[in-house]
Design a protein around this motif. Structure first.
Motif, PDB file in Angstrom:
ATOM      1  N   ALA A 291       0.887  -1.252  -0.004  1.00  0.00           N
ATOM      2  CA  ALA A 291      -0.217   0.028  -0.026  1.00  0.00           C
ATOM      3  C   ALA A 291       0.936   1.157   0.022  1.00  0.00           C
ATOM      4  CB  ALA A 291      -0.961  -0.133   1.207  1.00  0.00           C
ATOM      5  N   SER A 292       1.987   1.190   0.634  1.00  0.00           N
ATOM      6  CA  SER A 292       3.051   2.482   0.848  1.00  0.00           C
ATOM      7  C   SER A 292       3.424   2.577  -0.577  1.00  0.00           C
ATOM      8  CB  SER A 292       3.892   1.984   1.815  1.00  0.00           C
ATOM      9  OG  SER A 292       4.807   3.164   1.867  1.00  0.00           O
TER      10      SER A 292
ATOM     11  N   MET B 262       3.561   5.620  -5.760  1.00  0.00           N
ATOM     12  CA  MET B 262       3.487   5.526  -7.343  1.00  0.00           C
ATOM     13  C   MET B 262       2.483   6.208  -7.803  1.00  0.00           C
ATOM     14  SD  MET B 262       2.776   2.205  -9.886  1.00  0.00           S
ATOM     15  CE  MET B 262       1.115   2.144  -9.299  1.00  0.00           C
ATOM     16  N   ALA B 263       1.321   6.469  -7.100  1.00  0.00           N
ATOM     17  CA  ALA B 263       0.139   7.288  -7.396  1.00  0.00           C
ATOM     18  C   ALA B 263       0.640   8.819  -7.209  1.00  0.00           C
ATOM     19  CB  ALA B 263      -1.043   7.308  -6.720  1.00  0.00           C
TER      20      ALA B 263
ATOM     21  N   ILE C 274      -4.582   6.538  -4.284  1.00  0.00           N
ATOM     22  CA  ILE C 274      -3.779   5.463  -4.409  1.00  0.00           C
ATOM     23  C   ILE C 274      -4.395   4.481  -5.355  1.00  0.00           C
ATOM     24  CG2 ILE C 274      -2.998   5.597  -2.104  1.00  0.00           C
ATOM     25  CD1 ILE C 274      -4.831   3.470  -1.098  1.00  0.00           C
ATOM     26  N   LEU C 275      -3.863   3.293  -5.877  1.00  0.00           N
ATOM     27  CA  LEU C 275      -4.536   2.653  -6.871  1.00  0.00           C
ATOM     28  C   LEU C 275      -5.241   1.437  -5.770  1.00  0.00           C
ATOM     29  CD1 LEU C 275      -1.489   1.914  -9.360  1.00  0.00           C
ATOM     30  CD2 LEU C 275      -3.702   3.235  -9.578  1.00  0.00           C
ATOM     31  N   ASP C 276      -6.244   0.692  -6.272  1.00  0.00           N
ATOM     32  CA  ASP C 276      -6.796  -0.382  -5.554  1.00  0.00           C
ATOM     33  C   ASP C 276      -6.564  -1.804  -6.336  1.00  0.00           C
ATOM     34  OD1 ASP C 276      -8.494  -0.582  -7.850  1.00  0.00           O
ATOM     35  OD2 ASP C 276     -10.304   0.229  -6.893  1.00  0.00           O
TER      36      ASP C 276
ATOM     37  N   PHE D 246      -5.087   1.901   2.460  1.00  0.00           N
ATOM     38  CA  PHE D 246      -5.165   0.609   2.049  1.00  0.00           C
ATOM     39  C   PHE D 246      -5.587   0.387   0.563  1.00  0.00           C
ATOM     40  CE2 PHE D 246      -5.929  -0.140   6.485  1.00  0.00           C
ATOM     41  CZ  PHE D 246      -4.976  -0.831   6.933  1.00  0.00           C
ATOM     42  N   PRO D 247      -5.011  -0.488  -0.174  1.00  0.00           N
ATOM     43  CA  PRO D 247      -5.395  -0.246  -1.581  1.00  0.00           C
ATOM     44  C   PRO D 247      -6.570  -1.207  -1.994  1.00  0.00           C
ATOM     45  CG  PRO D 247      -3.623  -1.818  -1.282  1.00  0.00           C
ATOM     46  CD  PRO D 247      -3.973  -1.168   0.003  1.00  0.00           C
ATOM     47  N   PHE D 248      -7.513  -1.744  -0.883  1.00  0.00           N
ATOM     48  CA  PHE D 248      -8.488  -2.446  -1.155  1.00  0.00           C
ATOM     49  C   PHE D 248      -9.851  -1.674  -0.749  1.00  0.00           C
ATOM     50  CE2 PHE D 248      -4.820  -5.227  -0.104  1.00  0.00           C
ATOM     51  CZ  PHE D 248      -4.888  -5.732  -1.426  1.00  0.00           C
TER      52      PHE D 248
END
Length: 180
Positions: free
Chosen positions: A92-93, A98-99, A164-166, A177-179
């Motif tokens: 997630a970090s 990246m985002a 962030i990317l999920d 969290f990515p979820f």
């Protein structure tokens, strides 16, 4: 009562040394846990246990065991650093970072496109003169003048407004969290 121990070979692998047992010639841990890396096995043992590592190695084809052990070592190290989130926290970090960098890239490209259209060069730039491309434009909208990268250039990070990317690869504003 006599303490009966089998003599240990001086070339025992780190796993056998840690488990205080004799390292046999066909020890399944020996190729992956060398005797000069005792902490490597200690971390894996603390998180997964020797019998679970043995079961995992038996289920994996031999050509993939090196990668499996490297993955177990990484997962164990991350789990010991972050017992709650482990690898998911690290992933997630990295996705947040990246985002942030993607956002910075989009903003920088927009700024460059604005400069390129607002100040087209009148003559080919020479090495001795500076191009108008890099000069300040007083007609530049304030949104371009107040350009603040999200963290890729400045290192600042605002957790409230982060994208962030999920797990599907799309952006969300979940924060940690990515979820979904």
């Amino acid at each position: 009562m006599k303490n009966h121990q089998e003599p240990r070979s001086s070339s025992s692998c780190a796993a056998c040394k840690f488990l205080k047992r004799r390292c046999v010639p066909n020890c399944q841990f020996a190729p992956y846990f060398r005797s000069d890396e005792p902490k490597k096995f200690a971390k894996v043992h603390k998180v997964f246990g020797a019998s679970n590592v043995s079961k995992i190695l038996n289920e994996v084809p031999e050509e993939q065991r090196e990668d499996t052990v490297n993955s177990l070592v990484y997962e164990a190290e991350v789990r010991l650093r972050d017992p709650v989130y482990g690898c998911i926290g690290a992933i997630a970090s990295l996705q947040r970072r990246m985002a942030e960098l993607q956002n910075d890239l989009v903003l920088a490209r927009a700024r460059l496109a604005f400069y390129a259209t607002a100040n087209p060069p009148t003559a080919p730039a020479s090495s001795s003169s500076s191009s108008s491309f890099f000069n300040y434009d007083p007609n530049l909208p304030s949104s371009y003048l107040d350009f603040q990268p999200s963290g890729g250039f400045s290192g600042n990070y605002d957790h409230q407004n982060s994208l962030i990317l999920d797990h599907t690869g799309s952006l969300n504003q979940f924060g940690q969290f990515p979820f979904p």
